[in-house]
Design a protein around this motif. Structure first.
Motif, PDB file in Angstrom:
ATOM      1  N   ALA A  41       0.900  -1.214   0.115  1.00 44.41           N
ATOM      2  CA  ALA A  41      -0.072   0.024   0.103  1.00 44.41           C
ATOM      3  C   ALA A  41       0.879   1.212  -0.025  1.00 44.41           C
ATOM      4  N   TYR A  42       2.047   1.135   0.573  1.00 42.84           N
ATOM      5  CA  TYR A  42       2.940   2.436   0.799  1.00 42.84           C
ATOM      6  C   TYR A  42       3.575   2.544  -0.556  1.00 42.84           C
ATOM      7  N   ASP A  43       3.942   1.309  -1.416  1.00 46.75           N
ATOM      8  CA  ASP A  43       4.383   1.575  -2.639  1.00 46.75           C
ATOM      9  C   ASP A  43       3.392   2.280  -3.336  1.00 46.75           C
ATOM     10  N   ARG A  44       2.267   1.842  -3.489  1.00 48.00           N
ATOM     11  CA  ARG A  44       1.128   2.582  -4.487  1.00 48.00           C
ATOM     12  C   ARG A  44       1.015   4.106  -3.905  1.00 48.00           C
ATOM     13  N   TYR A  45       0.950   4.429  -2.890  1.00 50.48           N
ATOM     14  CA  TYR A  45       0.956   5.770  -2.009  1.00 50.48           C
ATOM     15  C   TYR A  45       2.025   6.654  -2.796  1.00 50.48           C
ATOM     16  N   VAL A  46       3.221   6.183  -2.697  1.00 53.65           N
ATOM     17  CA  VAL A  46       4.472   6.890  -3.198  1.00 53.65           C
ATOM     18  C   VAL A  46       4.352   7.022  -4.807  1.00 53.65           C
ATOM     19  N   ALA A  47       3.904   5.813  -5.505  1.00 53.80           N
ATOM     20  CA  ALA A  47       3.804   6.017  -7.159  1.00 53.80           C
ATOM     21  C   ALA A  47       2.840   7.068  -7.545  1.00 53.80           C
ATOM     22  N   ILE A  48       1.556   7.103  -7.017  1.00 57.71           N
ATOM     23  CA  ILE A  48       0.522   7.831  -7.218  1.00 57.71           C
ATOM     24  C   ILE A  48       0.748   9.235  -6.679  1.00 57.71           C
ATOM     25  N   CYS A  49       0.803   9.374  -5.345  1.00 49.12           N
ATOM     26  CA  CYS A  49       1.014  10.565  -4.766  1.00 49.12           C
ATOM     27  C   CYS A  49       2.424  11.276  -4.963  1.00 49.12           C
ATOM     28  N   HIS A  50       3.368  10.702  -5.232  1.00 56.19           N
ATOM     29  CA  HIS A  50       4.705  11.234  -5.385  1.00 56.19           C
ATOM     30  C   HIS A  50       5.541  10.665  -6.621  1.00 56.19           C
TER      31      HIS A  50
ATOM     32  N   TYR B 103      -4.517   4.673   1.199  1.00 62.64           N
ATOM     33  CA  TYR B 103      -5.671   4.611   0.388  1.00 62.64           C
ATOM     34  C   TYR B 103      -6.616   5.940   0.172  1.00 62.64           C
ATOM     35  N   GLY B 104      -6.739   6.470   1.412  1.00 67.40           N
ATOM     36  CA  GLY B 104      -7.558   7.785   1.441  1.00 67.40           C
ATOM     37  C   GLY B 104      -6.733   8.757   0.712  1.00 67.40           C
ATOM     38  N   ARG B 105      -5.236   9.028   1.092  1.00 66.81           N
ATOM     39  CA  ARG B 105      -4.701   9.788   0.233  1.00 66.81           C
ATOM     40  C   ARG B 105      -4.646   9.515  -1.156  1.00 66.81           C
ATOM     41  N   ILE B 106      -4.490   8.232  -1.516  1.00 67.63           N
ATOM     42  CA  ILE B 106      -4.529   7.749  -3.068  1.00 67.63           C
ATOM     43  C   ILE B 106      -5.606   8.154  -3.717  1.00 67.63           C
ATOM     44  N   ILE B 107      -6.956   7.927  -3.187  1.00 65.78           N
ATOM     45  CA  ILE B 107      -8.218   8.146  -3.853  1.00 65.78           C
ATOM     46  C   ILE B 107      -8.356   9.831  -4.064  1.00 65.78           C
ATOM     47  N   THR B 108      -7.661  10.495  -2.979  1.00 57.93           N
ATOM     48  CA  THR B 108      -7.840  11.855  -3.118  1.00 57.93           C
ATOM     49  C   THR B 108      -7.248  12.423  -4.222  1.00 57.93           C
ATOM     50  N   ASN B 109      -5.809  11.860  -4.387  1.00 63.54           N
ATOM     51  CA  ASN B 109      -5.080  12.271  -5.298  1.00 63.54           C
ATOM     52  C   ASN B 109      -5.431  12.001  -6.741  1.00 63.54           C
ATOM     53  N   ILE B 110      -6.117  10.664  -6.861  1.00 65.98           N
ATOM     54  CA  ILE B 110      -6.628  10.244  -8.146  1.00 65.98           C
ATOM     55  C   ILE B 110      -7.614  11.111  -8.586  1.00 65.98           C
ATOM     56  N   LEU B 111      -8.492  11.551  -7.579  1.00 67.42           N
ATOM     57  CA  LEU B 111      -9.593  12.321  -8.020  1.00 67.42           C
ATOM     58  C   LEU B 111      -9.269  13.737  -8.611  1.00 67.42           C
ATOM     59  N   LYS B 112      -8.054  14.201  -8.412  1.00 64.28           N
ATOM     60  CA  LYS B 112      -7.621  15.433  -8.703  1.00 64.28           C
ATOM     61  C   LYS B 112      -6.880  15.574  -9.939  1.00 64.28           C
ATOM     62  N   MET B 113      -6.769  14.124 -10.610  1.00 63.88           N
ATOM     63  CA  MET B 113      -6.148  14.016 -11.819  1.00 63.88           C
ATOM     64  C   MET B 113      -7.023  14.514 -13.007  1.00 63.88           C
ATOM     65  N   PRO B 114      -6.534  15.258 -14.098  1.00 60.19           N
ATOM     66  CA  PRO B 114      -7.232  16.143 -15.137  1.00 60.19           C
ATOM     67  C   PRO B 114      -7.924  14.834 -16.140  1.00 60.19           C
ATOM     68  N   LEU B 115      -7.133  13.980 -16.324  1.00 62.08           N
ATOM     69  CA  LEU B 115      -7.501  13.031 -17.361  1.00 62.08           C
ATOM     70  C   LEU B 115      -8.117  11.794 -16.801  1.00 62.08           C
ATOM     71  N   VAL B 116      -9.404  11.343 -17.638  1.00 57.13           N
ATOM     72  CA  VAL B 116      -9.906  10.432 -17.091  1.00 57.13           C
ATOM     73  C   VAL B 116      -9.493   9.050 -17.368  1.00 57.13           C
ATOM     74  N   ARG B 117      -8.858   9.093 -18.469  1.00 54.52           N
ATOM     75  CA  ARG B 117      -7.960   7.682 -18.703  1.00 54.52           C
ATOM     76  C   ARG B 117      -6.750   7.494 -17.523  1.00 54.52           C
ATOM     77  N   GLY B 118      -6.215   8.596 -17.264  1.00 48.94           N
ATOM     78  CA  GLY B 118      -5.282   8.452 -16.181  1.00 48.94           C
ATOM     79  C   GLY B 118      -5.788   8.038 -14.829  1.00 48.94           C
ATOM     80  N   ARG B 119      -7.050   8.482 -14.332  1.00 47.95           N
ATOM     81  CA  ARG B 119      -7.634   8.104 -13.205  1.00 47.95           C
ATOM     82  C   ARG B 119      -8.162   6.760 -13.230  1.00 47.95           C
ATOM     83  N   ALA B 120      -8.681   6.109 -14.510  1.00 46.40           N
ATOM     84  CA  ALA B 120      -9.134   4.723 -14.576  1.00 46.40           C
ATOM     85  C   ALA B 120      -7.714   3.847 -14.539  1.00 46.40           C
ATOM     86  N   LYS B 121      -6.676   4.212 -15.189  1.00 46.61           N
ATOM     87  CA  LYS B 121      -5.160   3.470 -15.008  1.00 46.61           C
ATOM     88  C   LYS B 121      -5.040   3.325 -13.341  1.00 46.61           C
TER      89      LYS B 121
END
Length: 312
Positions: free
Chosen positions: A121-130, A220-238
């Motif tokens: 989970a930490y790995d996914r947090y760093v990958a998406i948030c940083h 995952y709370g931080r991850i979801i928050t960061n994903i929702l801020k992504m401008p591209l729909v395709r990026g959010r889906a991935k």
């Protein structure tokens, strides 16, 4: 440990009742569990092979997944072969030492899974948030340290807890209403006061189940928050697709483990304990490779590439 156990109890062995209440179904159960075991071995071995030899999968995410797959193989091997043997022989006799050893490995590997899922989970947090600092933060040294800590942190605690449980006097029934030596059914057979042991089980469960689960929820709370801020729909889906597999595994594993180890003892019926244990020891490890492969395009592509190579 052998000396401590032999001096502390008047019993020489336990009897795992397993599925003796449905003798007419034992060969059907044997076939189902054998198929599940072979599926777990084969699918996780394929994941280990693919993530090891495929050059495009040499990233921290798949390093953790490879270790997780190896852990799953070890985890089911502690319980299923013994259960299959008991279904064949219909005896279920197990020595005190063998029972203590099985419990120790089940708890140790279960604790390792909790910590390893937290590291993933930490790995996914760093990958998406940083993402820009991902390679710098999740370097190979840190990944190895996280995996090593996941495997080693629980060993002294689990050994101590197992010795504490089997130092209790077992002077009554030796029949364990379970298919492996787990804490709740074994504690029910103890003659002495088990309050201290139950408190210890709760403390260890909080440390190795609740705390890692809360850390995963925060990640995952931080991850979801960061994903929702992504401008591209395709990026959010991935991003959602990458994290959903891990989150599904977390919910399934922690949900059933919490029912077993965090539920008050009086409210635990033998049937519920056995059913929930089937989920987190057999069913979920069977589903995990499917969850990770079907929802991961990189692994699916690597599998197809490997199959094409074998065909040619």
């Amino acid at each position: 440990m052998r000396t401590e156990i032999s001096n502390a109890t008047t019993l020489m062995e336990f009897v795992l009742l397993g599925f003796s209440d449905v003798p007419n179904l034992r060969w059907i159960l044997f076939g189902i569990f054998l198929l599940m075991y072979l599926t777990i071995l084969m699918c996780n071995s394929i994941i280990i092979l693919i993530t090891k030899v495929n050059s495009t999968l040499q990233v921290p995410m798949y390093f953790f997944l490879r270790n997780f797959s190896f852990l799953e193989i070890c985890y089911v091997t502690v319980t299923i072969p013994r259960m299959l043997m008991d279904l064949c022989t219909q005896k279920g006799n197990i020595s005190i030492l063998a029972c203590a050893t099985q419990m120790c490995f089940v708890l140790m590997l279960g604790g390792t899974e909790c910590l390893l899922l937290t590291a993933m989970a930490y790995d996914r947090y760093v990958a998406i948030c940083h993402p820009l600092r991902y390679a710098l933060i999740m370097n190979h040294k840190l990944c190895v340290q996280l995996v090593a800590a996941s495997w080693s942190c629980g060993i002294p605690v689990v050994i101590g807890q197992t010795c504490q449980i089997f130092s209790l006097p077992f002077c009554g029934s030796n029949r364990i209403h379970h298919f492996f030596c787990d804490i709740p059914p074994v504690l029910k057979l103890a003659c002495g006061d088990t309050l201290e042991n139950e408190i210890a089980v709760y403390v260890v469960a909080v440390v190795f189940v609740t705390v890692p689960f809360l850390l995963i929820i925060v990640s995952y709370g931080r991850i979801i928050t960061n994903i929702l801020k992504m401008p591209l729909v395709r990026g959010r889906a991935k991003a959602f697709s990458t994290c959903s597999s891990h989150l599904t595994v977390v919910v399934l594993f922690y949900g059933t483990a919490s029912i077993t180890y965090l539920q008050p003892k009086p409210s635990q019926s033998e049937g519920i304990v056995k059913l929930t244990s089937l989920f987190y020891t057999i069913l979920i490890p069977t589903l995990n490779p499917i969850i990770y492969t079907l929802r991961n395009q990189d692994i699916m592509f690597a599998v197809k590439k490997l199959l094409t190579k074998f065909e040619t």
